[in-house]
Design a protein around this motif. Structure first.
Motif, short mmCIF file in Angstrom:
data_model
loop_
_atom_site.label_atom_id
_atom_site.label_comp_id
_atom_site.label_asym_id
_atom_site.label_seq_id
_atom_site.Cartn_x
_atom_site.Cartn_y
_atom_site.Cartn_z
N SER A 110 40.25 2.27 1.93
CA SER A 110 40.96 2.83 3.09
C SER A 110 40.41 2.26 4.39
CB SER A 110 40.79 4.36 3.11
OG SER A 110 41.32 4.90 1.93
N LYS A 111 39.13 1.98 4.40
CA LYS A 111 38.53 1.44 5.63
C LYS A 111 38.94 -0.03 5.85
CE LYS A 111 34.54 4.47 5.91
NZ LYS A 111 33.08 4.60 5.78
N LEU A 112 39.31 -0.68 4.77
CA LEU A 112 39.76 -2.09 4.92
C LEU A 112 41.03 -2.18 5.76
CD1 LEU A 112 39.27 -3.85 1.47
CD2 LEU A 112 38.23 -4.47 3.63
N LYS A 113 41.75 -1.09 5.87
CA LYS A 113 42.99 -1.09 6.67
C LYS A 113 42.73 -1.57 8.09
CE LYS A 113 44.52 3.18 6.01
NZ LYS A 113 45.41 4.37 6.09
N ALA A 114 41.62 -1.07 8.63
CA ALA A 114 41.34 -1.36 10.04
C ALA A 114 41.02 -2.82 10.28
CB ALA A 114 40.18 -0.49 10.51
N GLU A 115 40.68 -3.53 9.21
CA GLU A 115 40.28 -4.93 9.36
C GLU A 115 41.48 -5.86 9.55
OE1 GLU A 115 37.19 -6.03 9.41
OE2 GLU A 115 36.23 -4.10 9.04
N THR A 116 42.67 -5.37 9.31
CA THR A 116 43.84 -6.23 9.35
C THR A 116 44.27 -6.50 10.80
OG1 THR A 116 44.50 -5.08 7.37
CG2 THR A 116 46.08 -6.60 8.28
N LEU A 117 44.77 -7.71 11.02
CA LEU A 117 45.23 -8.09 12.36
C LEU A 117 46.47 -7.30 12.76
CD1 LEU A 117 44.90 -11.98 12.09
CD2 LEU A 117 43.39 -10.44 13.35
N GLU A 118 46.64 -7.13 14.06
CA GLU A 118 47.85 -6.49 14.57
C GLU A 118 48.96 -7.53 14.70
OE1 GLU A 118 48.37 -3.30 15.31
OE2 GLU A 118 46.36 -2.73 14.64
N TYR A 119 50.18 -7.02 14.78
CA TYR A 119 51.33 -7.90 15.00
C TYR A 119 51.25 -8.43 16.43
CZ TYR A 119 56.13 -9.26 13.61
OH TYR A 119 57.25 -9.95 13.23
N ILE B 296 46.51 -1.88 -2.74
CA ILE B 296 46.93 -1.98 -1.33
C ILE B 296 47.96 -0.92 -0.99
CG2 ILE B 296 48.19 -3.44 0.30
CD1 ILE B 296 46.83 -5.86 -1.00
N LEU B 297 48.94 -0.77 -1.86
CA LEU B 297 50.00 0.21 -1.58
C LEU B 297 49.46 1.64 -1.63
CD1 LEU B 297 52.90 -1.45 -3.60
CD2 LEU B 297 52.80 -1.17 -1.13
N ARG B 298 48.57 1.90 -2.58
CA ARG B 298 48.09 3.27 -2.75
C ARG B 298 47.09 3.66 -1.66
NH1 ARG B 298 48.70 7.21 -4.24
NH2 ARG B 298 47.22 7.83 -5.84
N TYR B 299 46.12 2.77 -1.34
CA TYR B 299 45.00 3.18 -0.50
C TYR B 299 44.99 2.55 0.88
CZ TYR B 299 43.55 4.97 -4.96
OH TYR B 299 43.54 5.65 -6.17
N GLN B 300 45.84 1.59 1.10
CA GLN B 300 45.90 1.02 2.46
C GLN B 300 47.24 1.33 3.13
OE1 GLN B 300 44.77 -3.10 2.35
NE2 GLN B 300 42.73 -2.62 1.56
N GLU B 301 48.27 1.47 2.34
CA GLU B 301 49.59 1.83 2.90
C GLU B 301 49.93 3.29 2.62
OE1 GLU B 301 50.91 -0.15 4.86
OE2 GLU B 301 49.88 -1.99 4.34
#
Lengths: 224, 183
Positions: free
Chosen positions: A17-26, B137-142
């Protein structure tokens, strides 16, 4: 450096879940241009849809798909145009048929005018009949058909044997040429005296066989 | 999105405001999802355009989603990525870690959690199958549910559960090996 403790399943899920923040913005410029293109495409589709729906409403009344109704009204108009076209062609053909005698070349364009004429040849003969057929291109005007003219020249005096011999042997050395023409009738061959030692020796000493008399015609059998 | 059904209905008649709301809501999320699937930013931008172009095409034909627009758009994006990958006949797995590495500091300067994240990203790249990675990715990031994830990847819920569990176990094993075999 301290070793990192291996996480359990729940911790892995947290890390995911924390990896989400690592992604670049549009990027803003990309996003705006993409949005503009999207909305432009939507406007285009809406205009197309209205155009089709409007046609359908006018042609077919209320409701329904515009394109389908437009197609159904277009078909009869094409058929009507084709019908009118066929009618016009039929009228033209009928008119041409009715007035065919006034202008015979109207219907039959492949009229071939045949004219026969007599032309003199360079070889004069006793009976020279020359016929030439000239095919002319068809024209719209009335063709003139010439009747064949037959010119017949009859030599009244028959040539003597001496003239015939001279005509063949005494000349310019070209048998068959203009001066060597013996003037014989068609089908006749000139008789030439056989020179000694020439010709067929087997026929020299043999007398000519007399001509066989013509057989009398048999009377018709009765009953036939 | 407030009253999603009403917005979808309005967008179905190509309403400008409804379409704008949908784009603003979902375009950035789809872009990020594509980056997580290791699509480069330019391709991700084009794919976002393709996703919304397909949505417009469906709406203009009177088709398209009636509910759960988010799941529908992610599914379209996922299919486009898969199709694109098949076209290129790419043999390498989806490279999740590269997008993260771009703005990274040197490894020595990272904290423990940062190192864990780094290792996790590398493990996702090398230790998981494409399906396992997509499910995670779909379950825990999206934050999609099991059912939605199953719809997007085109599998049933039990298959998604199995993929998810196997993926987590693989990551745990990989991180354990990375840390010197400590349990």
């Amino acid at each position: 450096m301290m070793p990192i403790q291996s996480p359990n399943s729940k911790e892995i899920i947290k890390l995911l879940s924390k990896l989400k923040a690592e992604t670049l913005e549009y990027p803003a410029d990309m996003l705006m241009s993409r949005k503009a293109a999207f909305l432009k495409q939507a406007v285009t589709l809406k205009i197309q849809g209205k155009g089709q729906g409007g046609e359908g409403g006018q042609q077919g009344g209320s409701g329904g798909s515009g394109s389908a109704l437009g197609g159904s009204t277009a078909a009869p108009s094409i058929a009507l145009q084709a019908l009118i076209g066929f009618g016009l062609v039929a009228l033209m053909l009928l008119g041409a048929y009715l007035f065919r005698e006034q202008d015979p070349g109207l219907l039959d364009e492949n009229v071939v005018a045949v004219s026969e004429s007599t032309e003199p040849t360079s070889l004069p003969g006793p009976n020279s009949i020359t016929t030439s057929i000239i095919k002319t291109r068809p024209t719209k005007t009335t063709p003139t058909v010439e009747t064949p003219e037959i010119t017949t020249t009859v030599i009244e005096s028959t040539p003597t044997a001496e003239e015939l011999i001279n005509g063949i042997t005494v000349g310019d050395g070209a048998p068959g040429g203009p001066t060597a023409n013996p003037g014989l009738h068609l089908g006749e061959t000139p008789e030439t005296p056989a020179a000694p030692g020439q010709g067929n020796p087997g026929n020299v000493n043999q007398p000519d066989k007399p001509d066989k008399p013509d057989k009398p015609n048999k009377p018709d059998k009765p009953g036939r | 999105m407030k009253d999603e059904t009403a917005v979808i209905t309005a967008a179905g008649s190509l309403n400008h405001d409804a379409l704008t709301a949908i784009f603003d809501e979902y375009a950035p999320a789809i872009f990020k999802y594509l980056l997580r699937l290791d699509v480069n930013p330019q391709e991700a931008d084009q794919t976002v355009g393709d996703v919304f172009a397909r949505l417009l095409d469906k709406f203009s034909k009177g088709e398209g989603p009636r509910t759960n627009l988010r799941s529908y758009l992610f599914q379209t994006a996922y299919h486009l990525v898969v199709d694109h990958a098949r076209e290129r006949q790419r043999t390498a797995p989806l490279d999740v870690a590269d997008t993260i590495k771009e703005d990274k500091q040197p490894v020595q300067a990272l904290t423990e959690e940062k190192m864990l994240l780094e290792n996790l990203a590398i493990a996702m790249q090398h230790e998981l199958t494409e399906d396992q990675r997509n499910v995670l990715i779909l379950r825990y990031q999206e934050d999609f549910s099991l059912k939605e994830t199953a719809e997007i990847v085109g599998k049933n819920v039990n298959a998604v559960k199995a993929l998810q569990n196997r993926a987590i176990n693989n990551l745990r094993e990989a991180l354990r090996r990375e840390n010197g075999g400590e349990p």
